[in-house]
Design a protein around this motif. Structure first.
Motif, PDB file in Angstrom:
ATOM      1  N   THR A 177       0.836  -1.191   0.000  1.00 32.84           N
ATOM      2  CA  THR A 177       0.000   0.000   0.000  1.00 32.84           C
ATOM      3  C   THR A 177       0.875   1.246   0.000  1.00 32.84           C
ATOM      4  OG1 THR A 177      -1.725  -1.144   1.254  1.00 32.84           O
ATOM      5  CG2 THR A 177      -1.811   1.261   1.225  1.00 32.84           C
ATOM      6  N   VAL A 178       0.624   2.154  -0.927  1.00 29.65           N
ATOM      7  CA  VAL A 178       1.330   3.434  -0.961  1.00 29.65           C
ATOM      8  C   VAL A 178       0.608   4.388  -0.025  1.00 29.65           C
ATOM      9  CG1 VAL A 178       2.039   5.378  -2.381  1.00 29.65           C
ATOM     10  CG2 VAL A 178       2.117   3.049  -3.319  1.00 29.65           C
ATOM     11  N   VAL A 179       1.294   4.827   1.010  1.00 27.42           N
ATOM     12  CA  VAL A 179       0.711   5.722   2.003  1.00 27.42           C
ATOM     13  C   VAL A 179       0.853   7.171   1.572  1.00 27.42           C
ATOM     14  CG1 VAL A 179       0.801   6.447   4.421  1.00 27.42           C
ATOM     15  CG2 VAL A 179       1.201   4.049   3.819  1.00 27.42           C
ATOM     16  N   SER A 180       2.015   7.510   1.009  1.00 23.70           N
ATOM     17  CA  SER A 180       2.290   8.857   0.522  1.00 23.70           C
ATOM     18  C   SER A 180       3.375   8.754  -0.539  1.00 23.70           C
ATOM     19  CB  SER A 180       2.736   9.777   1.669  1.00 23.70           C
ATOM     20  OG  SER A 180       4.031   9.414   2.111  1.00 23.70           O
ATOM     21  N   ASP A 181       3.833   9.893  -1.025  1.00 24.52           N
ATOM     22  CA  ASP A 181       4.888   9.847  -2.045  1.00 24.52           C
ATOM     23  C   ASP A 181       6.257   9.553  -1.447  1.00 24.52           C
ATOM     24  OD1 ASP A 181       5.377  12.225  -0.768  1.00 24.52           O
ATOM     25  OD2 ASP A 181       5.360  13.471  -2.574  1.00 24.52           O
ATOM     26  N   LYS A 182       6.309   9.295  -0.134  1.00 26.14           N
ATOM     27  CA  LYS A 182       7.559   8.900   0.510  1.00 26.14           C
ATOM     28  C   LYS A 182       7.427   7.619   1.345  1.00 26.14           C
ATOM     29  CE  LYS A 182       9.678  13.498   0.884  1.00 26.14           C
ATOM     30  NZ  LYS A 182      10.274  14.500   1.813  1.00 26.14           N
ATOM     31  N   GLU A 183       6.233   7.076   1.434  1.00 25.32           N
ATOM     32  CA  GLU A 183       6.027   5.939   2.341  1.00 25.32           C
ATOM     33  C   GLU A 183       5.226   4.836   1.669  1.00 25.32           C
ATOM     34  OE1 GLU A 183       3.939   4.922   6.695  1.00 25.32           O
ATOM     35  OE2 GLU A 183       4.385   7.004   6.122  1.00 25.32           O
ATOM     36  N   ILE A 184       5.660   3.602   1.902  1.00 28.48           N
ATOM     37  CA  ILE A 184       4.958   2.420   1.417  1.00 28.48           C
ATOM     38  C   ILE A 184       4.985   1.370   2.521  1.00 28.48           C
ATOM     39  CG2 ILE A 184       7.029   1.422   0.343  1.00 28.48           C
ATOM     40  CD1 ILE A 184       5.147   0.431  -1.926  1.00 28.48           C
ATOM     41  N   GLN A 185       3.947   0.550   2.605  1.00 27.95           N
ATOM     42  CA  GLN A 185       3.873  -0.459   3.649  1.00 27.95           C
ATOM     43  C   GLN A 185       3.224  -1.717   3.102  1.00 27.95           C
ATOM     44  OE1 GLN A 185       1.520   1.799   6.484  1.00 27.95           O
ATOM     45  NE2 GLN A 185      -0.399   0.968   5.708  1.00 27.95           N
ATOM     46  N   GLY A 186       3.372  -2.811   3.830  1.00 34.10           N
ATOM     47  CA  GLY A 186       2.789  -4.051   3.357  1.00 34.10           C
ATOM     48  C   GLY A 186       3.014  -5.203   4.315  1.00 34.10           C
ATOM     49  N   CYS A 187       2.451  -6.362   3.977  1.00 33.79           N
ATOM     50  CA  CYS A 187       2.600  -7.594   4.754  1.00 33.79           C
ATOM     51  C   CYS A 187       2.750  -8.764   3.792  1.00 33.79           C
ATOM     52  CB  CYS A 187       1.394  -7.835   5.655  1.00 33.79           C
ATOM     53  SG  CYS A 187       1.137  -6.581   6.944  1.00 33.79           S
ATOM     54  N   ALA A 188       3.280  -9.891   4.301  1.00 32.28           N
ATOM     55  CA  ALA A 188       3.484 -11.069   3.465  1.00 32.28           C
ATOM     56  C   ALA A 188       3.463 -12.321   4.320  1.00 32.28           C
ATOM     57  CB  ALA A 188       4.813 -10.967   2.711  1.00 32.28           C
ATOM     58  N   ILE A 189       3.029 -13.428   3.706  1.00 33.35           N
ATOM     59  CA  ILE A 189       3.083 -14.738   4.344  1.00 33.35           C
ATOM     60  C   ILE A 189       3.781 -15.699   3.390  1.00 33.35           C
ATOM     61  CG2 ILE A 189       0.745 -15.300   3.513  1.00 33.35           C
ATOM     62  CD1 ILE A 189       2.367 -16.589   6.767  1.00 33.35           C
ATOM     63  N   SER A 190       4.763 -16.460   3.913  1.00 32.29           N
ATOM     64  CA  SER A 190       5.562 -17.361   3.088  1.00 32.29           C
ATOM     65  C   SER A 190       5.788 -18.670   3.826  1.00 32.29           C
ATOM     66  CB  SER A 190       6.923 -16.728   2.754  1.00 32.29           C
ATOM     67  OG  SER A 190       6.789 -15.463   2.167  1.00 32.29           O
ATOM     68  N   SER A 191       6.212 -19.688   3.075  1.00 34.02           N
ATOM     69  CA  SER A 191       6.669 -20.951   3.657  1.00 34.02           C
ATOM     70  C   SER A 191       8.150 -21.099   3.371  1.00 34.02           C
ATOM     71  CB  SER A 191       5.907 -22.140   3.064  1.00 34.02           C
ATOM     72  OG  SER A 191       4.558 -22.119   3.449  1.00 34.02           O
ATOM     73  N   VAL A 192       8.919 -21.516   4.370  1.00 36.54           N
ATOM     74  CA  VAL A 192      10.361 -21.639   4.244  1.00 36.54           C
ATOM     75  C   VAL A 192      10.714 -23.097   3.992  1.00 36.54           C
ATOM     76  CG1 VAL A 192      12.597 -21.198   5.312  1.00 36.54           C
ATOM     77  CG2 VAL A 192      10.648 -19.705   5.817  1.00 36.54           C
ATOM     78  N   SER A 193      11.347 -23.371   2.861  1.00 40.21           N
ATOM     79  CA  SER A 193      11.736 -24.736   2.520  1.00 40.21           C
ATOM     80  C   SER A 193      12.999 -25.129   3.280  1.00 40.21           C
ATOM     81  CB  SER A 193      11.993 -24.842   1.013  1.00 40.21           C
ATOM     82  OG  SER A 193      10.836 -24.535   0.278  1.00 40.21           O
ATOM     83  N   GLY A 194      13.198 -26.450   3.399  1.00 42.06           N
ATOM     84  CA  GLY A 194      14.399 -26.937   4.059  1.00 42.06           C
ATOM     85  C   GLY A 194      14.305 -26.960   5.563  1.00 42.06           C
ATOM     86  N   ILE A 195      13.246 -26.363   6.121  1.00 42.38           N
ATOM     87  CA  ILE A 195      13.052 -26.341   7.566  1.00 42.38           C
ATOM     88  C   ILE A 195      11.600 -26.721   7.846  1.00 42.38           C
ATOM     89  CG2 ILE A 195      13.389 -25.036   9.696  1.00 42.38           C
ATOM     90  CD1 ILE A 195      15.281 -23.249   8.340  1.00 42.38           C
ATOM     91  N   GLY A 196      11.170 -27.830   7.271  1.00 43.75           N
ATOM     92  CA  GLY A 196       9.836 -28.328   7.548  1.00 43.75           C
ATOM     93  C   GLY A 196       8.720 -27.424   7.089  1.00 43.75           C
ATOM     94  N   SER A 197       8.959 -26.639   6.024  1.00 42.12           N
ATOM     95  CA  SER A 197       7.933 -25.728   5.500  1.00 42.12           C
ATOM     96  C   SER A 197       7.337 -24.843   6.585  1.00 42.12           C
ATOM     97  CB  SER A 197       6.825 -26.525   4.785  1.00 42.12           C
ATOM     98  OG  SER A 197       7.343 -27.179   3.658  1.00 42.12           O
TER      99      SER A 197
END
Length: 894
Positions: free
Chosen positions: A337-357
């Motif tokens: 999400t672009v908050v302003s012309d100087k700021e951006i924010q966000g979230c993410a969810i991932s699975s990590v391989s090699g360590i039991g997902s």
């Protein structure tokens, strides 16, 4: 006004002192502290009494003085100060940005004053808005409003003092060390490190760039500055949330610019604790930009300086996985999400391989000091920010959270807003200085001192913080019946967050730490932290008990918010049992967590009740299960829990069912009838690997019952035969075969680059042959460690390897962590001071130290001659003095 000087917080007064140059605020605080005064100028730990602390803030002096004086004296001094035009004349202590307390009488060796100040700092709230160029110490204690002496940042050539000057962050970044060179803080949530992989098959393998870097290559493909990494891990990699500067000296399209390879010459990289810099360039060989980065506990700051002839400048924010990963992670969902012309924010969810997902959730806020064009945020997991204007330098401040976006927003305001790169880097260095000062050594030559302090630094990179300032954190729910039993419940969408990874809150005053490479670190890293950082270890223990309560068991590996099934055994129970026996955590809480974990129906633990042994387990797993059972048995014995003592002693002894007296190794069981086992024949391949032994050979695991050394010696045929078997192991046996993965640092059958045999050199001492341990440790430290990028004999494994060399250079090692004993070896120090529990000091003085004097002639503890080959945790944690006399000639026994 308070009725007694013993009150916790007596008074806060603000007195304006007008001066021609600036206004000074004198904040008088009376606190409960373990500080007393002698002759008005030195601080000595001792009595608990009220202490006045005057914090003098000067806008031009760029420093603070901490004046320590009895309650009631501040008002008189303020009156004297006003009469003198604002100058306060008193004896004082000053905390410099090198982390050293100095007074009129010189440097103070006692840390009690610093500890007290930090406690005061943590109790206060912001008092004013700071300028963007304020000093490092201001920024470290932003919410206190303290200033101290400003020093130029070391990146500009200023010297670093104290322990941090002996840390080389590039040690272990070559070969199989797998460490990263980026900036972070002790046990911090965030790193700021380059993420890069080999450009061609001729360079280091992608397995050797799992930390995002490898010094063996002259140049690496650069994927951006990442904000997460695993230090020294042999499996799995992160590299989340990458900021990648892009530029062109021509008016090329952004599509063509993004397609070009960006590289980072490893020779351009420099770093120190809390700071990293390097230069990147485009495929045509032209320099793209200079990168400088630093970190706070939950954030990072980057400065990208582009070429003068740059026409286009941009920064790509990348949440998706990097190419060329050996394991890597897979992004499931993200938002930006672009908050302003100087700021951006966000979230993410991932699975990590090699360590039991394992699942990984993050949120971030990125604020730039220049405006960017409105970007297209529709692409999956990435966005390009294009910057206009004539300035060639862009600064990005990135706040991070593993909990929620609003926490990242709060972190930005608290840790990053208005702060310069230099001030953040110096503040990070100060945090490192304070953490490293818990162990002070005198050691020669300088190269060996760098080995020691770099290893000490690496031992404090994990576990890492996951909770927020109010204690909030997230943890993945336990898997449902029928799912993978050692994994969490899968979460593939951000909308599942509150259901699959609910919000939790730590108890008041507690912090939650995550990412435990348990199979590696239960052996030495955690016993070492219990000794020199017991307060931090207590939070580690609290975190593990919280995980055990959530999941019903302690996993063999734990990553960020998730359990993971990488490796085997139950090292978490050993960590908690050891902490409880050493008084780090509550015994009842630990026993409850361990007992539930040991009796849970996972990884064949229930088979021991039905079959009398861990049926279906590998030999290596059975030995680790026995070690965990032995640890809870000893804890229960300490607590007088006789039923548990009997139950878990029987289970621990069952590990020896795997001992085959004919083959003289622990061997796979084909069948067990009325207590008589039939074994798989492996005697001709004891030096080879097999599926029955995790990262080791049968010969290596024949010494892996360290939880019961007495019985292990007996099974080998007694002490004399045991020593002969060790002699063969170290002097004649062939190196492990090629079938065994990840065995490095080999000396015949010893593989020091892996954890299975790290304790074996010290078994000589427990068999009555201490000089053989001393000679072997001498050979290993001198031959397998250096202050170069290839200075580690194998994966650092989240500080496990580093803990081995730190402890070995101090002169002792915990063969069996849960015994709470440290077996004596060959010290390399001339002197050392360890700050232990309650601020006590354990001092070591080594007499006749020398390169050829590798044997201990005699030793005394607190004036009493030692008659045993080990030190107990209790003996060291109470403070005291250990004297060791070295000799060139091996004595018959210690």
């Amino acid at each position: 006004a308070l009725p007694t000087p013993m009150s916790s917080l007596a008074v806060v007064t603000l007195t304006a002192l007008p001066t021609p140059m600036s206004s000074l605020a004198v904040v008088t605080l009376t606190v409960r502290a373990c500080i007393s005064f002698a002759n008005g100028d030195r601080v000595i730990s001792g009595h608990s009494l009220g202490v006045g602390i005057a914090l003098i803030v000067g806008a031009l002096t760029q420093r603070f003085a901490v004046a320590l004086h009895p309650p009631g004296a501040a008002q008189h001094q303020a009156q004297q100060s006003s009469a003198a035009g604002g100058a306060i004349h008193q004896r004082s202590l000053t905390l410099t940005s090198e982390g050293d307390w100095v007074s009129q009488s010189g440097s103070l060796e006692d840390d009690s004053a610093l500890s007290s100040l930090l406690q005061v700092r943590d109790s206060l709230q912001p008092t004013k808005q700071h300028r963007s160029d304020h000093s490092a110490a201001d920024d470290l204690t932003r919410h206190v409003g303290i200033r101290w002496k400003r020093v130029p940042h070391h990146a500009s050539g200023a010297r670093r003092a104290g322990a941090t000057s002996n840390v080389d962050v590039f040690v272990g970044t070559g070969g199989h060390g797998h460490t990263f060179p980026g900036a972070t803080t002790p046990w911090g949530m965030v790193v700021a490190t380059p993420w890069a992989h080999a450009r061609s098959a001729g360079g280091p393998s992608n397995w050797d760039t799992q930390s995002g870097f490898n010094s063996d290559a002259a140049e690496l493909t650069f994927h951006g500055m990442a904000h997460s990494a695993l230090s020294g891990a042999g499996s799995g990699e992160l590299g989340e949330l990458r900021l990648k500067p892009l530029a062109s000296s021509a008016d090329d399209s952004w599509a063509s610019i993004r397609e070009q390879e960006v590289t980072i010459p490893t020779g351009s990289c420099k770093g120190s604790p809390g700071f990293f810099s390097g230069k990147t360039r485009m495929a045509d060989g032209k320099q793209l930009c200079r990168i400088e980065s630093s970190a706070t506990p939950r954030g990072a700051i980057h400065r990208f300086s582009f070429n003068a002839n740059t026409v286009k400048r941009g920064v790509e924010i990348i949440l998706s996985e990097s190419p060329k990963s050996f394991w890597g992670y897979q992004l499931h969902e993200s938002n930006l999400t672009v908050v302003s012309d100087k700021e951006i924010q966000g979230c993410a969810i991932s699975s990590v391989s090699g360590i039991g997902s394992a699942e990984s959730f993050l949120c971030f806020v990125a604020v730039f000091d220049q405006a960017f064009e409105a970007p297209d945020t529709s692409a999956r997991g990435a966005v390009l920010l294009e910057f206009q204007g004539s300035r060639k330098t862009i600064t990005a401040r990135v706040a991070f959270s593993r909990t929620a976006l609003q926490y990242a927003q709060g972190t930005y305001q608290r840790e990053l807003a208005g702060r310069s790169l230099e001030s953040v880097a110096d503040a990070a260095q100060l945090l490192w200085q304070h953490a490293l000062r818990r162990v002070r050594v005198k050691i020669d030559p300088p190269e060996r001192q760098r080995i020691f302090y770099t290893a000490l630094y690496h031992s404090m990179l994990a576990p890492t913080l996951i909770s927020e300032e109010d204690g909030a954190y997230r943890v993945q729910r336990r898997a449902r019946p029928g799912d993978q039993p050692l994994r969490g419940e899968p979460m593939l969408k951000l909308s599942m967050m509150d259901e699959k990874m609910p919000l939790r809150f730590a108890e008041h005053g507690r912090r939650m730490f995550a990412t435990y490479s348990i199979w590696d670190t239960f052996r030495a890293l955690h016993p070492f932290m219990n000794l020199v950082h017991p307060e931090v270890s207590a939070d580690f223990g609290y975190s593990l008990t919280a995980f055990a309560k959530e999941w019903g068991f302690l996993p063999p590996f734990q990553l960020i918010q998730s359990p993971a099934d990488m490796m085997e055994g139950d090292g978490g129970s050993i960590i908690l049992g050891t902490m409880a026996r050493e008084g780090i955590i509550d015994k009842n809480l630990a026993l409850e967590s361990i007992r539930a974990s040991r009796l849970s129906a996972i990884d064949m633990r229930e088979s021991i009740e039905k079959q009398g042994y861990y049926r279906g387990a590998t030999v290596s797993a059975a030995l680790l299960q026995g070690s965990a059972d032995s640890c809870i048995r000893r804890l229960a014995e300490d607590m007088g829990r006789t039923d548990d003592v009997a139950l878990f002693k029987k289970r621990a002894d069952a590990a020896f069912v795997y001992w085959d007296s004919d083959q003289q190794v622990f061997a796979p069981i084909r069948s067990l009838t009325e207590g008589q086992a039939s074994f798989t024949a492996i005697s001709s391949k004891t030096a080879e690997g097999s599926a029955a032994f995790r990262e080791g050979t049968a010969l290596q695991y024949s010494f892996a019952a360290e939880f019961d050394v007495e019985q292990m010696i007996e099974r080998h045929g007694g002490a004399e035969q045991f020593v002969e078997d060790l002699d063969y192991f170290f002097n004649e046996a062939p190196e492990p075969g090629q079938k065994v993965a990840d065995l490095t640092g080999n000396l015949h059958q010893l593989s020091l680059g892996n954890e299975v045999t790290m304790h074996v050199p010290y078994l000589y001492s427990l068999a009555g042959q201490a000089p053989k341990t001393q000679a072997l440790v001498d050979e290993l430290v001198k031959g397998m460690f250096s202050d170069t990028p290839n200075g580690l004999p194998g994966n650092d494994d989240m500080g496990a390897m580093s803990a081995w060399v730190v402890l070995s250079m101090l002169g002792f090692y915990p063969v069996d962590a849960c015994s709470t004993n440290f077996v004596m070896g060959r010290p390399f120090i001339s002197a050392a001071e360890l700050i232990v529990k309650d601020g006590e000091v354990f001092r070591i003085q080594v007499h006749n130290q020398g390169e050829d004097n590798k044997y201990i002639q005699r030793a005394s503890l607190n004036g009493e001659d030692m008659d045993k080959p080990y030190l107990s945790f209790d003996e060291m944690s109470q403070g005291g003095e250990l004297h060791i006399w070295m000799t060139q000639i091996a004595p018959e026994a210690m």
